[in-house]
Design a protein around this motif. Sequence first.
Motif, PDB file in Angstrom:
ATOM      1  N   PHE A  42     -60.129  90.689  32.889  1.00 13.30           N
ATOM      2  CA  PHE A  42     -60.868  89.790  32.002  1.00 13.30           C
ATOM      3  C   PHE A  42     -62.354  90.159  31.863  1.00 13.30           C
ATOM      4  CE2 PHE A  42     -63.108  85.950  30.800  1.00 13.30           C
ATOM      5  CZ  PHE A  42     -62.353  85.481  29.738  1.00 13.30           C
ATOM      6  N   PRO A  43     -63.108  90.344  32.950  1.00 14.76           N
ATOM      7  CA  PRO A  43     -64.540  90.647  32.787  1.00 14.76           C
ATOM      8  C   PRO A  43     -64.822  92.051  32.266  1.00 14.76           C
ATOM      9  CG  PRO A  43     -63.976  90.655  35.102  1.00 14.76           C
ATOM     10  CD  PRO A  43     -62.753  90.190  34.363  1.00 14.76           C
ATOM     11  N   HIS A  44     -63.818  92.910  32.232  1.00 10.56           N
ATOM     12  CA  HIS A  44     -64.013  94.288  31.771  1.00 10.56           C
ATOM     13  C   HIS A  44     -63.667  94.491  30.299  1.00 10.56           C
ATOM     14  CE1 HIS A  44     -64.920  95.538  35.796  1.00 10.56           C
ATOM     15  NE2 HIS A  44     -63.797  95.016  36.232  1.00 10.56           N
ATOM     16  N   ARG A  45     -63.243  93.427  29.641  1.00 13.44           N
ATOM     17  CA  ARG A  45     -62.938  93.506  28.212  1.00 13.44           C
ATOM     18  C   ARG A  45     -64.177  93.076  27.428  1.00 13.44           C
ATOM     19  NH1 ARG A  45     -57.440  94.084  27.443  1.00 13.44           N
ATOM     20  NH2 ARG A  45     -56.220  93.675  29.312  1.00 13.44           N
TER      21      ARG A  45
ATOM     22  N   PHE B 153     -64.732 104.524  38.870  1.00 19.43           N
ATOM     23  CA  PHE B 153     -64.349 104.400  37.458  1.00 19.43           C
ATOM     24  C   PHE B 153     -63.099 105.196  37.147  1.00 19.43           C
ATOM     25  CE2 PHE B 153     -64.350 105.536  33.001  1.00 19.43           C
ATOM     26  CZ  PHE B 153     -64.627 104.321  32.409  1.00 19.43           C
ATOM     27  N   PRO B 154     -62.138 104.646  36.469  1.00 20.78           N
ATOM     28  CA  PRO B 154     -62.026 103.228  36.138  1.00 20.78           C
ATOM     29  C   PRO B 154     -61.392 102.473  37.302  1.00 20.78           C
ATOM     30  CG  PRO B 154     -60.213 104.401  35.135  1.00 20.78           C
ATOM     31  CD  PRO B 154     -61.062 105.423  35.883  1.00 20.78           C
ATOM     32  N   CYS B 155     -61.925 101.317  37.616  1.00 20.58           N
ATOM     33  CA  CYS B 155     -61.428 100.552  38.762  1.00 20.58           C
ATOM     34  C   CYS B 155     -60.147  99.800  38.437  1.00 20.58           C
ATOM     35  CB  CYS B 155     -62.497  99.606  39.275  1.00 20.58           C
ATOM     36  SG  CYS B 155     -63.046  98.410  38.047  1.00 20.58           S
ATOM     37  N   HIS B 156     -59.844  99.636  37.160  1.00 16.67           N
ATOM     38  CA  HIS B 156     -58.601  98.999  36.723  1.00 16.67           C
ATOM     39  C   HIS B 156     -57.913  99.923  35.734  1.00 16.67           C
ATOM     40  CE1 HIS B 156     -59.548  95.065  38.479  1.00 16.67           C
ATOM     41  NE2 HIS B 156     -60.775  95.259  38.061  1.00 16.67           N
ATOM     42  N   LYS B 157     -56.627 100.061  35.860  1.00 15.84           N
ATOM     43  CA  LYS B 157     -55.848 100.911  34.961  1.00 15.84           C
ATOM     44  C   LYS B 157     -55.378 100.112  33.753  1.00 15.84           C
ATOM     45  CE  LYS B 157     -55.909 104.273  37.977  1.00 15.84           C
ATOM     46  NZ  LYS B 157     -57.187 104.891  38.059  1.00 15.84           N
ATOM     47  N   GLY B 158     -55.110 100.812  32.663  1.00 14.85           N
ATOM     48  CA  GLY B 158     -54.510 100.186  31.503  1.00 14.85           C
ATOM     49  C   GLY B 158     -55.469  99.555  30.515  1.00 14.85           C
ATOM     50  N   LEU B 159     -56.759  99.797  30.658  1.00 12.19           N
ATOM     51  CA  LEU B 159     -57.718  99.252  29.697  1.00 12.19           C
ATOM     52  C   LEU B 159     -58.061 100.308  28.662  1.00 12.19           C
ATOM     53  CD1 LEU B 159     -60.166  97.265  31.993  1.00 12.19           C
ATOM     54  CD2 LEU B 159     -58.568  96.338  30.327  1.00 12.19           C
ATOM     55  N   SER B 160     -58.581  99.857  27.549  1.00  8.94           N
ATOM     56  CA  SER B 160     -58.940 100.777  26.473  1.00  8.94           C
ATOM     57  C   SER B 160     -60.175 101.594  26.850  1.00  8.94           C
ATOM     58  CB  SER B 160     -59.225  99.982  25.204  1.00  8.94           C
ATOM     59  OG  SER B 160     -60.428  99.251  25.352  1.00  8.94           O
TER      60      SER B 160
END
Length: 83
Positions: free
Chosen positions: A63-66, A16-23
Amino acid sequence: MENSYKYFKNTDCKYFPCHKGLSDDFNCLFCYCPMYSMPNCPGSKTYIEKNGKKIKVCTDCTFPHRPENYDKIIQILIRNNNN
């Protein structure tokens, strides 16, 4: 956002977080994307070739993390299951 059947955040995960730039509302519910096997998923994907096989790469897909995409994913899965 509170953990529920539509949203789950696992800040204890070692990735965590596996993707950067998310809220801050990063949704871990679909950690393994249920649309991975779908060639026409709505997420951003690329393909690489390895040993003569085309492999889908979703490293940059969020997409699936939003959280707002939960209902869209469920509808896609229902539609795909009925085909």
